[in-house]
Design a protein around this motif. Structure first.
Motif, mmCIF file in Angstrom:
data_model
loop_
_atom_site.group_PDB
_atom_site.id
_atom_site.type_symbol
_atom_site.label_atom_id
_atom_site.label_comp_id
_atom_site.label_asym_id
_atom_site.label_seq_id
_atom_site.Cartn_x
_atom_site.Cartn_y
_atom_site.Cartn_z
ATOM 1 N N TYR A 1 109.098 -13.238 3.905
ATOM 2 C CA TYR A 1 109.346 -13.217 2.467
ATOM 3 C C TYR A 1 110.678 -13.911 2.226
ATOM 4 O O TYR A 1 111.724 -13.382 2.606
ATOM 5 C CB TYR A 1 109.408 -11.786 1.917
ATOM 6 N N GLU B 1 111.899 -14.732 -0.772
ATOM 7 C CA GLU B 1 112.498 -14.312 -2.046
ATOM 8 C C GLU B 1 112.020 -12.905 -2.369
ATOM 9 O O GLU B 1 111.022 -12.419 -1.825
ATOM 10 C CB GLU B 1 112.134 -15.275 -3.180
ATOM 11 N N SER B 2 112.752 -12.256 -3.256
ATOM 12 C CA SER B 2 112.372 -10.907 -3.655
ATOM 13 C C SER B 2 111.104 -10.943 -4.505
ATOM 14 O O SER B 2 110.747 -11.978 -5.071
ATOM 15 C CB SER B 2 113.510 -10.251 -4.421
ATOM 16 N N PHE B 3 110.451 -9.800 -4.584
ATOM 17 C CA PHE B 3 109.165 -9.743 -5.281
ATOM 18 C C PHE B 3 108.967 -8.354 -5.875
ATOM 19 O O PHE B 3 109.675 -7.394 -5.549
ATOM 20 C CB PHE B 3 108.023 -10.069 -4.322
ATOM 21 N N CYS B 4 107.980 -8.260 -6.733
ATOM 22 C CA CYS B 4 107.597 -6.986 -7.323
ATOM 23 C C CYS B 4 106.105 -6.771 -7.094
ATOM 24 O O CYS B 4 105.275 -7.544 -7.589
ATOM 25 C CB CYS B 4 107.888 -6.979 -8.825
ATOM 26 N N GLU B 5 105.780 -5.744 -6.313
ATOM 27 C CA GLU B 5 104.375 -5.365 -6.165
ATOM 28 C C GLU B 5 103.942 -4.622 -7.424
ATOM 29 O O GLU B 5 104.597 -3.664 -7.850
ATOM 30 C CB GLU B 5 104.181 -4.450 -4.956
ATOM 31 N N ALA C 1 102.109 -14.595 -9.049
ATOM 32 C CA ALA C 1 103.062 -15.607 -8.552
ATOM 33 C C ALA C 1 104.040 -16.112 -9.598
ATOM 34 O O ALA C 1 104.882 -16.957 -9.305
ATOM 35 C CB ALA C 1 102.340 -16.779 -7.900
ATOM 36 N N LEU D 1 107.181 -15.310 -12.446
ATOM 37 C CA LEU D 1 108.377 -14.485 -12.378
ATOM 38 C C LEU D 1 108.289 -13.367 -13.411
ATOM 39 O O LEU D 1 107.752 -13.550 -14.497
ATOM 40 C CB LEU D 1 109.629 -15.319 -12.619
ATOM 41 N N VAL E 1 112.299 -11.131 -10.477
ATOM 42 C CA VAL E 1 111.706 -11.300 -9.155
ATOM 43 C C VAL E 1 110.307 -11.906 -9.295
ATOM 44 O O VAL E 1 109.756 -11.994 -10.393
ATOM 45 C CB VAL E 1 111.612 -9.951 -8.403
ATOM 46 N N ARG E 2 109.731 -12.302 -8.169
ATOM 47 C CA ARG E 2 108.387 -12.871 -8.140
ATOM 48 C C ARG E 2 107.347 -11.760 -8.261
ATOM 49 O O ARG E 2 107.489 -10.695 -7.665
ATOM 50 C CB ARG E 2 108.185 -13.625 -6.818
ATOM 51 N N LEU F 1 103.987 -10.000 -7.384
ATOM 52 C CA LEU F 1 102.975 -9.916 -6.339
ATOM 53 C C LEU F 1 101.937 -8.902 -6.815
ATOM 54 O O LEU F 1 102.127 -7.690 -6.719
ATOM 55 C CB LEU F 1 103.602 -9.477 -5.014
#
Length: 886
Positions: free
Chosen positions: A609, A611-615, A629, A631, A643-644, A646
């Protein structure tokens, strides 16, 4: 440079405490392998541990002391620290001074810091980032056992019939330990239950996953206690002989019962019954818990609800049974042993006990020992912001990012009259330091650490400290001497500190306290150097061998009546606000550690990963207008982060998950700590980092971009960016809220320009999509890909061009297209960080007949080291089988 001798040391990451063998090489690199003789890991290492040799570069190291951002000498810096601390104490009293430490410190560092603060400054305002991971476990242990005692050992995970993992993504957070558990399941049929609102990779590997509602653990285990009582599973003899308080605990459990547990957890009734039946009828049960339990505003009650069930059935302290706290940091337990938390004394002594205080004061010959608990982490920094603490020394941690309400933490540090930071690299915290002290790093430090099973191991240096960096214990002792306490801090080596620590643990003990390592009180320097890992307690005269120790099978608790205490755990409800209807959960991911000061230095660990992401669950995403995908902006009453997105059904509806790791060093607007609420458990003071109210909304991006660069840019002109190291350079995700008029000029600013460079570019008619690559000779200097939507580029393949030396003709056009040709291999997103194996490579192996995870491992090595990617490999195999069937 000649190769160095192998050095046996200990991994600096999680609380598993794996043994590591480090061997300096002729080219200046360091070879890393697992120590096959260390009982914690028996030679295994996870992806982070295996990559330790790649994190030792000096490009971002602090090498010299600084005052107000200017290089200075040690004497001047230490004189200033001592003088300002003494002036603050003289004017405002000792409680205007504070130390904030870290589970990254070695026990010897912790010991002298605690001795200075509590014993000689005379206040207990010393806390640590262990407050963020283990405080609720400590509080629960003390309430039930009378001491902060972990009863069992890692062997219990291998000897249990049932292992229940509560709030633990063990596959990613304690991967070596999880591999031991899976091996036990293969060998003896151990059942694994995972209790977690998210369907994590650990949950996917379990025999049963209970996707409970956030923060409903107390109801789950209170209901279990009631079930155990109603179904006759009480160990009457154990309860009668060794415990107290059952009636009140049972009354609270009966008030909950199955109906309320069902309502609170929101589980299907059949799943809840299945779990209760399985737990009840499995004699050998280990309930292992981690941050999903601890990082809660009811974390201490969660711990005691679990312990109650083990006390009730007498399933404690015997092989294969007991509650087990999985420590987050490498030396969180060592810090607890020396009293590194604000509400503790050293050697597991009680700061609220006058006799214990006198014991420590007399041993240290202290001029004035602290007489009451100090401020815990969240309250400590609140006091900094309010001006009650005038001088603070931060050691080896990054509270500007890791604490909740992180923007308020930065504001407090900016306003504090005197901030000292000892660290290894520049962080979001060091920028607020009036005095910056360069500390020795993992490879350069010598001392001890204690892992989750009470095992003390040596950490040994194998590299010389660069520049003028010094060990933390030395820095602390030098400041103490300048404050007038030279005699009490006249230590010349870590071994001397360890001997004093060990001696104090045995004073007036005689078995009355759990922590006792008096057997080490007279270790010679050479014996300390060669000390093998051992579990405490080791009382005076006991051998320092590999004997396994457990607690409480026959009672012997450390309460006044020597009985284990049942603790009532009433069920409380967590309401959500209409303005912030989602529960924000934060935590670790597989290849990163804390705020990435070490792990972000290696491209291998940034490949999973970048970059940071948000489930987020698909229904929540649809309701919030979030496309996959794109932001997303996370908004809470405290602050925001971008964050991205997800989008995944593995996330529970109504909850979102964002990793804790990203800071202002790696991303714009990605610090999730800014959005985390500062609410804490009233008993432990541990913040509820996994249950902040929040909402999610689209980040209105006019354009998205992706770039690969040979050189790190001085500035990144974008409203959103996430920067990560890559082999041969850097990779960056980009986005902007406003259109860019001249993409060629933008690319030149980002990549660089000059004579002798060749540029190849493409744009559509309105320049909404743009691609550019700049070459120096036949090598890529950088490439930029821009689109109105998230950029569709094979990122792993594009990154590989940074290390290519002969990019010409058609190869340049392929690069601009963002996709390899039919004759070229695209590894795809990295799945196995240990061996840099991508999803496309795994898919190809499956297509060629690798029908199992082991078969993929035979073909590609993927999943054969730490095993933390094996569930993801299984997903790819299952997806291929489903596609073939359809």
């Amino acid at each position: 440079m000649a190769s160095g001798a192998p050095t046996r040391t200990t991994c600096p990451y999680c609380g598993v405490g794996c043994g590591v063998v480090a061997t300096p090489q002729e080219d200046g690199s360091v070879a890393i392998r697992g120590d096959e003789n260390h009982p914690a890991n028996l030679g295994r290492l996870c992806s982070k541990g295996a990559a330790l040799g790649e994190t030792l570069s000096l490009d971002d190291r602090l090498l010299y002391p600084e005052i107000e951002g200017h290089r200075t000498g040690w004497d001047k810096a230490l004189d200033l620290v001592a003088r300002r601390f003494m002036e603050t104490m003289a004017e405002y009293g000792p409680e205007a001074v504070a130390i904030y430490g870290s589970g990254q410190l070695l026990t010897e560092d912790y010991y002298v810091a605690n001795k200075l603060m509590k014993g000689f400054i005379g206040a207990a305002n010393i806390d640590t980032n262990s407050r963020l991971c283990m405080a609720s476990s400590v509080a629960g242990h003390i309430r039930a056992f009378g001491s902060d005692t972990v009863p069992g050992t890692y062997e219990d995970l291998e000897e249990a019939d049932l292992v229940v993992l509560v709030g633990s993504n063990m596959t990613w957070c304690h991967p070596v330990l999880f591999q031991r558990l899976l091996a036990a399941r293969e060998r003896r049929g151990t059942r694994i239950v995972v209790i977690d609102p998210r369907r994590t990779v650990t949950a996917e590997a379990a025999d049963l996953h209970l996707a409970i509602a956030p923060n409903s653990d107390v109801a789950l285990f209170a209901g279990l206690l009631d079930h155990l009582d109603r179904m006759g599973f009480r160990d009457a003899e154990y309860v009668e002989r060794h415990t107290s308080g059952l009636d009140d605990a049972l009354a609270a459990a009966q008030d909950c019962g199955f109906p309320r547990a069902l309502e609170a957890t929101r589980l299907p009734a059949e799943k809840l019954r299945e779990f209760y039946t399985l737990w009840s009828r499995s004699e050998r049960v280990v309930t292992a818990y981690s941050q999903g339990v601890n990082q809660s505003v009811v974390g201490t009650d969660k711990v005691n609800a679990i312990i109650n069930c083990h006390l009730f059935t007498g399933r404690i302290g015997r092989p294969g049974m007991g509650p087990f706290s999985l420590t987050g940091q490498p030396n969180a337990m060592g810090g607890r042993e020396v009293g590194g938390l604000a509400n503790m004394l050293t050697a597991h002594l009680d700061i609220n006990s006058a006799s214990h205080r006198e014991l420590v004061r007399s041993f240290w010959n202290s001029p004035g020992l602290a007489t009451r608990p100090g401020l815990k982490a969240v309250d400590l920094f609140r006091a900094v912001g309010e001006g009650r603490i005038k001088a603070i020394w931060i050691m080896g941690t990054n509270p500007a990012d890791s604490l909740p309400d992180a923007d308020a933490i930065q504001k407090a540090l900016r306003a504090c009259p005197f901030v000292v930071v000892s660290d290894v690299t520049r962080t979001d915290t060091t920028r607020h330091a009036h005095v910056l002290l360069p500390a020795a790093a993992w490879a350069e430090k010598s001392g001890t650490v204690t892992n989750s099973e009470r095992r003390i191991s040596r950490q040994r240096s194998f590299l010389k400290a660069p520049g003028e960096a010094r060990p933390d214990w030395r820095i602390i002792c030098d400041v103490a001497a300048r404050m007038g306490f030279a005699e009490a801090f006249d230590f010349q080596s870590p071994a001397e500190i360890f001997r004093e620590h060990a001696a104090l643990s045995g004073v007036a003990n005689g078995g009355s306290r759990d922590f006792d390592i008096a057997a080490c009180a007279e270790l010679t320097g050479s014996a300390y150097d060669t000390l093998a890992p051992f579990q405490w307690p080791r009382r005076q005269g006991a051998p320092l061998d590999n004997t396994t120790t457990r607690f409480f099978a026959e009672g012997g608790f450390y309460t006044p009546d020597q009985r284990g205490r049942f603790v009532p755990t009433p069920v409380t409800e967590q309401a959500v606000s209409p303005d912030f209807p989602l529960i924000l959960n934060t935590g670790r991911i597989r290849d990163q550690w804390h705020t990435m000061t070490r792990t972000a230095k290696t491209p291998r660990l940034m490949s999973h990963y970048a970059e940071s992401f948000c489930e987020i669950h698909p229904e929540d995403a649809e309701d919030s207008g979030i496309e996959p995908a794109t932001l997303a902006r996370i908004v809470s009453p405290q602050g925001t982060a971008v964050v991205r997105a997800l989008v995944t059904e593995r996330q529970r509806k109504g909850s979102i998950f964002v990793p804790m790791h990203w800071t202002d060093q790696q991303t714009a607007q990605g610090r999730i700590g800014a959005a985390v609420l500062p609410a804490v458990d009233p008993v432990s003071g541990q913040p509820g980092l996994k249950s902040s109210g929040a909402r999610i909304e689209p980040f209105d991006a006019a354009w998205y971009g992706f770039a690969v660069l040979r050189n790190r840019p001085a500035t990144i002109p974008a409203d959103y960016w996430a920067l990560a190291r890559a082999e041969g350079g850097w990779r960056i995700e980009l986005a902007g809220a406003e259109p860019v008029e001249d993409w060629a000029a933008y690319a030149a600013d980002l990549i660089g320009s000059g004579e002798g460079l060749e540029t190849l570019s493409y744009s559509d008619q309105d320049q909404a999509s743009f691609r550019l690559a700049t070459f120096s000779g036949d090598a890529l200097l950088g490439a930029l890909f821009v689109s109105p939507q998230p950029v569709a580029v094979s990122r792993t393949w594009a990154v590989e061009h940074l290390t290519a030396s002969d990019i010409r003709g058609i190869e340049r056009l392929r690069l601009l297209s963002g996709r390899p040709g039919a004759d070229q291999a695209d590894p795809g997103p990295i799945v196995c960080a240990c061996f840099s194996v991508g999803a496309n490579q795994i898919a190809a192996a499956v297509e060629n007949g690798a029908a199992s995870v082991d078969a993929v491992g035979d073909a590609l090595r993927a999943g054969t080291n730490c095993g933390s990617c094996r569930v993801e490999i299984r997903r790819l195999i299952d997806a291929a089988a489903l596609k073939k069937a359809v």
